[in-house]
Write a protein that holds these residues in place. Structure first.
Motif, PDB file in Angstrom:
ATOM      1  N   PRO A 132      47.827  43.090  31.442  1.00  0.00           N
ATOM      2  CA  PRO A 132      47.286  42.904  32.800  1.00  0.00           C
ATOM      3  C   PRO A 132      46.965  41.678  32.930  1.00  0.00           C
ATOM      4  O   PRO A 132      46.478  40.870  31.997  1.00  0.00           O
ATOM      5  CB  PRO A 132      46.183  43.935  32.888  1.00  0.00           C
ATOM      6  N   ILE A 133      47.067  41.024  34.138  1.00  0.00           N
ATOM      7  CA  ILE A 133      46.596  39.641  34.455  1.00  0.00           C
ATOM      8  C   ILE A 133      45.705  39.755  35.817  1.00  0.00           C
ATOM      9  O   ILE A 133      46.367  40.286  36.925  1.00  0.00           O
ATOM     10  CB  ILE A 133      47.996  38.847  34.713  1.00  0.00           C
ATOM     11  N   ILE A 134      44.712  38.823  35.901  1.00  0.00           N
ATOM     12  CA  ILE A 134      44.106  38.830  36.986  1.00  0.00           C
ATOM     13  C   ILE A 134      43.979  37.244  37.427  1.00  0.00           C
ATOM     14  O   ILE A 134      43.315  36.269  36.490  1.00  0.00           O
ATOM     15  CB  ILE A 134      42.578  39.190  36.801  1.00  0.00           C
ATOM     16  N   VAL A 135      44.421  36.851  38.608  1.00  0.00           N
ATOM     17  CA  VAL A 135      44.305  35.350  39.145  1.00  0.00           C
ATOM     18  C   VAL A 135      43.069  35.504  40.017  1.00  0.00           C
ATOM     19  O   VAL A 135      43.223  36.222  41.169  1.00  0.00           O
ATOM     20  CB  VAL A 135      45.535  35.230  39.586  1.00  0.00           C
ATOM     21  N   VAL A 156      45.625  41.009  41.139  1.00  0.00           N
ATOM     22  CA  VAL A 156      45.877  41.781  39.751  1.00  0.00           C
ATOM     23  C   VAL A 156      47.423  42.016  39.512  1.00  0.00           C
ATOM     24  O   VAL A 156      47.934  42.569  40.709  1.00  0.00           O
ATOM     25  CB  VAL A 156      45.103  42.929  39.690  1.00  0.00           C
ATOM     26  N   LEU A 157      48.033  41.739  38.332  1.00  0.00           N
ATOM     27  CA  LEU A 157      49.463  41.937  38.119  1.00  0.00           C
ATOM     28  C   LEU A 157      49.295  42.762  37.057  1.00  0.00           C
ATOM     29  O   LEU A 157      48.671  42.553  36.029  1.00  0.00           O
ATOM     30  CB  LEU A 157      50.153  40.576  37.940  1.00  0.00           C
ATOM     31  N   LEU A 158      50.297  43.913  36.942  1.00  0.00           N
ATOM     32  CA  LEU A 158      50.660  44.804  35.829  1.00  0.00           C
ATOM     33  C   LEU A 158      51.892  45.552  35.700  1.00  0.00           C
ATOM     34  O   LEU A 158      52.336  45.630  36.964  1.00  0.00           O
ATOM     35  CB  LEU A 158      49.482  45.869  35.889  1.00  0.00           C
ATOM     36  N   ASP A 159      52.460  45.602  34.730  1.00  0.00           N
ATOM     37  CA  ASP A 159      53.729  46.572  34.832  1.00  0.00           C
ATOM     38  C   ASP A 159      53.272  47.901  34.695  1.00  0.00           C
ATOM     39  O   ASP A 159      53.236  48.631  33.915  1.00  0.00           O
ATOM     40  CB  ASP A 159      54.402  46.154  33.726  1.00  0.00           C
ATOM     41  N   THR A 160      53.156  48.267  35.960  1.00  0.00           N
ATOM     42  CA  THR A 160      52.841  49.944  36.194  1.00  0.00           C
ATOM     43  C   THR A 160      53.673  50.778  35.637  1.00  0.00           C
ATOM     44  O   THR A 160      53.452  52.079  35.852  1.00  0.00           O
ATOM     45  CB  THR A 160      52.267  50.060  37.450  1.00  0.00           C
TER      46      THR A 160
END
Length: 317
Positions: A127-130, A290-294
């Motif tokens: 997960p990434i949060i910008v 938020v970015l995530l490979d769901t």
């Protein structure tokens, strides 16, 4: 040979009955989201009709209703109950390479990131949060329940777009269409004491509503310039409930802009990676993406009590 025509109204009434009773016994509404429309079966095939389709639809609904609630909540997701049953999808998906989650115990936090700086993260699993990257969106000031309601009520065919394939998600909420959501009494809209909390989402794919909505937000400018993007975005809003733990059936990576409120994410690796990977929680604040490979991280969300959340979600790849 005579083929009886499916009575669509009767079918939807039956499925609606099953949906309501499923929620009463504790099955999350997201599991049943496509039952009204038989998993995107096109309207021509519905007009031609098929006893087999009707029987399969009802049997699938009954199976979801009477299967152990704990089994359903842990292993099903209703992106499509017919024909792509989640149990089949889960049983046949490729095993994940557990390197995607090994030693990951918290999200990567980025600030003021440029497209060039983001390259190293662009196609990772997250997960990434910008942080604080959408504060310039008009949506952060102007998106609200009444604006969405007016837009759908004043646009010809707004509600009918869900008959034509736009997706509606009611999660654990006992509301089964966007019109039902917008017809709620003001007290429930505002989550006042004595009223059940609600949380819903929908695919924004109406040919007039979509371009109007897009005037209020932008695709994040740090995403790869040559990335592919879908033709629609999703809107999620409401109080407290969020989504239960699930994987997504999508083609690309997911990004979600937190327009209003705080959202708490709980994520977990796929089962084959439990021995080397961890489950954990994090939260996303207004203005964050938020970015995530769901597709390979199980994920659930909830909203802190008393807060109202609005998010815009889409994909890239």
């Amino acid at each position: 040979m005579y083929k009886p025509i499916i009575d669509k109204k009767k079918l939807r009434k039956t499925l609606r009955y099953l949906q309501r009773n499923a929620i009463k016994v504790g099955i999350d509404g997201v599991l049943l989201e496509r039952l009204n429309y038989i998993c995107e079966v096109n309207h021509e095939s519905m007009k031609k009709g098929s006893n087999r389709m009707l029987i399969l639809a009802i049997i699938s609904a009954l199976l979801v209703l009477f299967t152990s609630v704990s089994v359903v909540n842990n292993f099903l997701s209703a992106r499509c109950l017919l024909p792509s049953n989640y149990l089949v999808w889960e049983a046949t998906r490729p095993l994940a390479d557990c390197r995607y989650c090994e030693n990951v115990t918290k999200p990567i936090i980025l600030r003021n990131v440029s497209r060039d700086q983001f390259k190293v993260y662009a196609y990772s699993a997250g997960p990434i949060i910008v942080k604080n990257t959408i504060s310039n969106w008009r949506a952060t000031k102007e998106f609200n329940f009444n604006m969405f309601k007016r837009l759908y009520e004043e646009t010809e065919g707004g509600y009918e777009s869900f008959e034509d394939g736009c997706q509606f998600l009611n999660f654990k909420t006992n509301l089964f269409s966007l019109k039902e959501v917008f017809d709620m009494p003001d007290a429930r809209v505002n989550n006042e004491p004595g009223y059940e909390p609600w949380y819903i989402g929908w695919g924004n794919c109406h040919p007039d509503i979509l371009p109007t909505m897009r005037q209020y937000y932008d695709v994040p400018d740090f995403l790869p310039e040559d990335a592919e993007f879908p033709a629609t975005e999703n809107i999620f809003l409401g109080f407290e409930i969020g989504a239960v733990m699930h994987l997504d059936y999508i083609q690309r990576l997911m990004w979600q802009g937190q327009v209003k409120g705080v959202k708490i994410w709980s994520i977990a690796p796929v089962p084959e990676c439990d021995h080397v990977c961890h489950k954990f929680q994090y939260y996303v604040e207004p203005g964050d993406i938020v970015l995530l490979d769901t597709r390979i991280w199980y994920h659930a969300t909830k909203i802190p009590k008393g807060q109202f959340s609005i998010t815009v979600q889409s994909e890239y790849g």
